[in-house]
Write a protein that holds these residues in place. Sequence first.
Motif, PDB file in Angstrom:
ATOM      1  N   GLY A 409       0.803  -1.204   0.000  1.00 31.09           N
ATOM      2  CA  GLY A 409       0.000   0.000   0.000  1.00 31.09           C
ATOM      3  C   GLY A 409       0.844   1.265   0.000  1.00 31.09           C
ATOM      4  N   ALA A 410       1.974   1.223   0.707  1.00 30.39           N
ATOM      5  CA  ALA A 410       2.850   2.402   0.777  1.00 30.39           C
ATOM      6  C   ALA A 410       3.400   2.760  -0.602  1.00 30.39           C
ATOM      7  CB  ALA A 410       3.999   2.124   1.743  1.00 30.39           C
ATOM      8  N   ASP A 411       3.645   1.742  -1.432  1.00 34.95           N
ATOM      9  CA  ASP A 411       4.133   1.995  -2.792  1.00 34.95           C
ATOM     10  C   ASP A 411       3.092   2.744  -3.606  1.00 34.95           C
ATOM     11  OD1 ASP A 411       6.630   0.594  -2.456  1.00 34.95           O
ATOM     12  OD2 ASP A 411       5.491  -1.270  -2.551  1.00 34.95           O
ATOM     13  N   LEU A 412       1.834   2.349  -3.453  1.00 32.34           N
ATOM     14  CA  LEU A 412       0.766   3.009  -4.206  1.00 32.34           C
ATOM     15  C   LEU A 412       0.556   4.442  -3.711  1.00 32.34           C
ATOM     16  CD1 LEU A 412      -1.894   0.152  -4.594  1.00 32.34           C
ATOM     17  CD2 LEU A 412       0.055   0.713  -6.053  1.00 32.34           C
ATOM     18  N   TYR A 417      -1.705   7.442  -5.067  1.00 38.74           N
ATOM     19  CA  TYR A 417      -2.998   6.872  -4.674  1.00 38.74           C
ATOM     20  C   TYR A 417      -3.409   7.466  -3.323  1.00 38.74           C
ATOM     21  CZ  TYR A 417      -3.722   3.233  -8.219  1.00 38.74           C
ATOM     22  OH  TYR A 417      -3.989   2.555  -9.383  1.00 38.74           O
ATOM     23  N   PRO A 418      -4.662   7.915  -3.199  1.00 40.29           N
ATOM     24  CA  PRO A 418      -5.117   8.455  -1.905  1.00 40.29           C
ATOM     25  C   PRO A 418      -5.275   7.341  -0.866  1.00 40.29           C
ATOM     26  CG  PRO A 418      -6.970   8.300  -3.425  1.00 40.29           C
ATOM     27  CD  PRO A 418      -5.746   7.931  -4.218  1.00 40.29           C
ATOM     28  N   LYS A 419      -4.972   7.671   0.357  1.00 44.36           N
ATOM     29  CA  LYS A 419      -5.130   6.711   1.441  1.00 44.36           C
ATOM     30  C   LYS A 419      -6.601   6.350   1.585  1.00 44.36           C
ATOM     31  CE  LYS A 419      -3.798   6.062   6.277  1.00 44.36           C
ATOM     32  NZ  LYS A 419      -3.176   6.707   7.462  1.00 44.36           N
ATOM     33  N   GLY A 420      -6.882   5.062   1.692  1.00 41.15           N
ATOM     34  CA  GLY A 420      -8.270   4.638   1.836  1.00 41.15           C
ATOM     35  C   GLY A 420      -8.567   3.371   1.061  1.00 41.15           C
ATOM     36  N   PRO A 421      -9.861   3.103   0.830  1.00 43.12           N
ATOM     37  CA  PRO A 421     -10.270   1.829   0.206  1.00 43.12           C
ATOM     38  C   PRO A 421      -9.767   1.644  -1.218  1.00 43.12           C
ATOM     39  CG  PRO A 421     -12.140   3.333   0.407  1.00 43.12           C
ATOM     40  CD  PRO A 421     -11.019   3.927   1.201  1.00 43.12           C
ATOM     41  N   LYS A 422      -9.457   2.733  -1.910  1.00 42.22           N
ATOM     42  CA  LYS A 422      -8.985   2.618  -3.292  1.00 42.22           C
ATOM     43  C   LYS A 422      -7.687   1.805  -3.358  1.00 42.22           C
ATOM     44  CE  LYS A 422      -8.129   5.359  -7.450  1.00 42.22           C
ATOM     45  NZ  LYS A 422      -8.050   6.713  -8.025  1.00 42.22           N
ATOM     46  N   ILE A 423      -6.837   1.966  -2.362  1.00 38.33           N
ATOM     47  CA  ILE A 423      -5.580   1.212  -2.318  1.00 38.33           C
ATOM     48  C   ILE A 423      -5.873  -0.282  -2.177  1.00 38.33           C
ATOM     49  CG2 ILE A 423      -3.551   0.724  -0.882  1.00 38.33           C
ATOM     50  CD1 ILE A 423      -3.264   3.667  -0.398  1.00 38.33           C
ATOM     51  N   GLU A 426      -7.099  -1.697  -5.487  1.00 40.77           N
ATOM     52  CA  GLU A 426      -6.040  -1.831  -6.481  1.00 40.77           C
ATOM     53  C   GLU A 426      -5.103  -2.994  -6.161  1.00 40.77           C
ATOM     54  OE1 GLU A 426      -3.845  -1.240  -9.878  1.00 40.77           O
ATOM     55  OE2 GLU A 426      -5.841  -0.472  -9.322  1.00 40.77           O
ATOM     56  N   LEU A 427      -4.772  -3.159  -4.888  1.00 41.07           N
ATOM     57  CA  LEU A 427      -3.927  -4.289  -4.504  1.00 41.07           C
ATOM     58  C   LEU A 427      -4.624  -5.618  -4.821  1.00 41.07           C
ATOM     59  CD1 LEU A 427      -2.455  -3.092  -1.084  1.00 41.07           C
ATOM     60  CD2 LEU A 427      -1.220  -3.353  -3.246  1.00 41.07           C
ATOM     61  N   GLY A 428      -5.930  -5.668  -4.578  1.00 40.33           N
ATOM     62  CA  GLY A 428      -6.687  -6.870  -4.903  1.00 40.33           C
ATOM     63  C   GLY A 428      -6.682  -7.161  -6.394  1.00 40.33           C
ATOM     64  N   LEU A 429      -6.805  -6.113  -7.192  1.00 43.72           N
ATOM     65  CA  LEU A 429      -6.791  -6.264  -8.645  1.00 43.72           C
ATOM     66  C   LEU A 429      -5.426  -6.749  -9.125  1.00 43.72           C
ATOM     67  CD1 LEU A 429      -8.256  -5.869 -11.335  1.00 43.72           C
ATOM     68  CD2 LEU A 429      -7.515  -3.476 -11.322  1.00 43.72           C
ATOM     69  N   LEU A 430      -4.370  -6.183  -8.570  1.00 46.97           N
ATOM     70  CA  LEU A 430      -3.022  -6.618  -8.938  1.00 46.97           C
ATOM     71  C   LEU A 430      -2.786  -8.083  -8.550  1.00 46.97           C
ATOM     72  CD1 LEU A 430      -0.962  -3.466  -7.875  1.00 46.97           C
ATOM     73  CD2 LEU A 430      -1.616  -4.141 -10.203  1.00 46.97           C
ATOM     74  N   LEU A 431      -3.299  -8.470  -7.368  1.00 47.31           N
ATOM     75  CA  LEU A 431      -3.137  -9.863  -6.926  1.00 47.31           C
ATOM     76  C   LEU A 431      -3.852 -10.817  -7.879  1.00 47.31           C
ATOM     77  CD1 LEU A 431      -2.156 -11.961  -4.886  1.00 47.31           C
ATOM     78  CD2 LEU A 431      -4.232 -11.512  -3.538  1.00 47.31           C
ATOM     79  N   ALA A 454      -4.764   3.824 -12.653  1.00 53.42           N
ATOM     80  CA  ALA A 454      -5.120   5.170 -12.156  1.00 53.42           C
ATOM     81  C   ALA A 454      -5.431   6.101 -13.306  1.00 53.42           C
ATOM     82  CB  ALA A 454      -3.982   5.713 -11.300  1.00 53.42           C
ATOM     83  N   GLN A 455      -4.633   6.019 -14.382  1.00 56.16           N
ATOM     84  CA  GLN A 455      -4.848   6.867 -15.554  1.00 56.16           C
ATOM     85  C   GLN A 455      -6.166   6.534 -16.219  1.00 56.16           C
ATOM     86  OE1 GLN A 455      -2.820   9.471 -16.631  1.00 56.16           O
ATOM     87  NE2 GLN A 455      -4.623   9.885 -17.895  1.00 56.16           N
ATOM     88  N   GLN A 456      -6.455   5.242 -16.317  1.00 52.10           N
ATOM     89  CA  GLN A 456      -7.708   4.820 -16.953  1.00 52.10           C
ATOM     90  C   GLN A 456      -8.907   5.318 -16.166  1.00 52.10           C
ATOM     91  OE1 GLN A 456      -8.075   0.592 -17.432  1.00 52.10           O
ATOM     92  NE2 GLN A 456      -9.940   0.720 -18.629  1.00 52.10           N
ATOM     93  N   GLU A 457      -8.818   5.256 -14.852  1.00 53.33           N
ATOM     94  CA  GLU A 457      -9.931   5.713 -14.003  1.00 53.33           C
ATOM     95  C   GLU A 457     -10.101   7.226 -14.133  1.00 53.33           C
ATOM     96  OE1 GLU A 457     -11.268   5.665  -9.317  1.00 53.33           O
ATOM     97  OE2 GLU A 457      -9.931   4.105 -10.069  1.00 53.33           O
ATOM     98  N   ALA A 458      -8.984   7.939 -14.242  1.00 53.25           N
ATOM     99  CA  ALA A 458      -9.053   9.396 -14.373  1.00 53.25           C
ATOM    100  C   ALA A 458      -9.694   9.803 -15.694  1.00 53.25           C
ATOM    101  CB  ALA A 458      -7.640  10.001 -14.275  1.00 53.25           C
ATOM    102  N   ASN A 459      -9.534   8.960 -16.722  1.00 52.99           N
ATOM    103  CA  ASN A 459     -10.092   9.294 -18.042  1.00 52.99           C
ATOM    104  C   ASN A 459     -11.562   8.954 -18.187  1.00 52.99           C
ATOM    105  OD1 ASN A 459      -7.580  10.198 -18.874  1.00 52.99           O
ATOM    106  ND2 ASN A 459      -6.970   8.223 -19.754  1.00 52.99           N
ATOM    107  N   ILE A 460     -12.046   8.176 -17.238  1.00 48.71           N
ATOM    108  CA  ILE A 460     -13.468   7.750 -17.341  1.00 48.71           C
ATOM    109  C   ILE A 460     -14.387   8.916 -16.952  1.00 48.71           C
ATOM    110  CG2 ILE A 460     -15.234   6.212 -16.397  1.00 48.71           C
ATOM    111  CD1 ILE A 460     -13.093   4.089 -16.095  1.00 48.71           C
TER     112      ILE A 460
END
Length: 460
Positions: A409-412, A417-423, A426-431, A454-460
Amino acid sequence: MHSLRDNDKRSMIEIQLPKQVKNIINALQAKGYEAYAVGGCIRDSLLGKEPHDWDITTSALPAEVKSIFAHTIDTGIRHGTVTVMQHGEGYEVTTYRIDGEYEDGRHPRQVTFTRSLQEDLKRRDFTINAMAYNESDGLVDLFGGREDLGSGIIRAVGEARERFAEDALRMLRAVRFAAQLGFEVDRDTAEAITDLADTLSRISAERIRSELEKLLLSDHPEKLELCSRYGLTRVFLPQFDEAMTTEQNNPHHCYTVGRHIIESICHIRPQRSLRLTMLFHDLGKPACRTTDANGIDHFKGHPEISAQIAAAEMRNLKFDNAATGDVIALTRAHDIRIEPTEKSVRRLLAGLGERRFFMLLEVQEADILAQSMYERKEKLERLHQVRQLGEEIIAKKDCLSLRELAVKGADLMAMGYPKGPKIGRELGLLLERVIEEPSLNEREILLRMAAADAQQEANI
């Protein structure tokens, strides 16, 4: 009534008493009291087994016992039991007693001490547990316990209905002893259990659970069927009775649901969570049985219903959280068809964890061995392949959990990445991606993926 001096009931059979037990008996006898090793330790010794505990019974009153030994503990003084400490080990010494009226199907309202061994032995549950021994008198067997041991019989002492009216748990203990020793239950004793089975409801869930566990972990867990035949499971697991009469008209099966459950228990090693899983794994089948146009029975959705039954009944019987968690997880997963591919096996390993994954394979193997011969060879071969793949994946140390993921999480957070559930998401998706393709578990690769997400989400 047999006399203590009946020659045919006394034997100079030699039982090797532990040194400390002999010391306690000798000390009591030296003061003019009777004393014997009694109960299960004598039964096990006659069977050639190593007793777990040595209990001693004596004509000495509790206060008299305490006056003889330097270090005692009042473990059950109200019922005549004093624990005598010998070199750091405790030995229960209990005064001969006569139990008064039983008011709750478990505990006597009062206990009367007696100087008569005969009176003490006749209140005990089964003949095989009502024998006493010391080196001077030999074996004292007033109720045919040795003969019943030789015949493989569980028989109540005296009038069976009286023994079970005193303590209803003895009915379940009769089946448990039959399972542990591979014995049969005497006909009169069995009839008394059947007549009084409903009184088991007076017994605490903890005591029922303890006997059920011992039965399931025994060498003869098939004796569980007696619990249904006698009406005992009607009190603590009625779903099992329904399973015993539920047919399985299906090429994969050759038994009723209940008989299949019993066979599956016999095919798995005596580990608590495993045998409990086999007990519960198909109890949901009666509730979801359907029959198609060809007369074939189907049980769609039964793993989830079985898991719900396991959760409820294990809670009712006061099982610990660890065993309950294992049984629910394994019951819910027991019918999964595991494809022998690395991706499929990695996903299951990640979902269950290594320990439960290999337990599940044991569960599935026992399940298969309790079915018909239809496609058995193919099923077992597929399971073998899955086990091999699992062992290889573990040996390669493939990433199967967030703990093993190359980014944290610290890497993200460091990359924005903002602190919170988004991290966490994303970790779950990477796993998930790494489980699909282990070679992706490199820090730089994962960071690039996270940046792209993150870029893809920002473009949505």
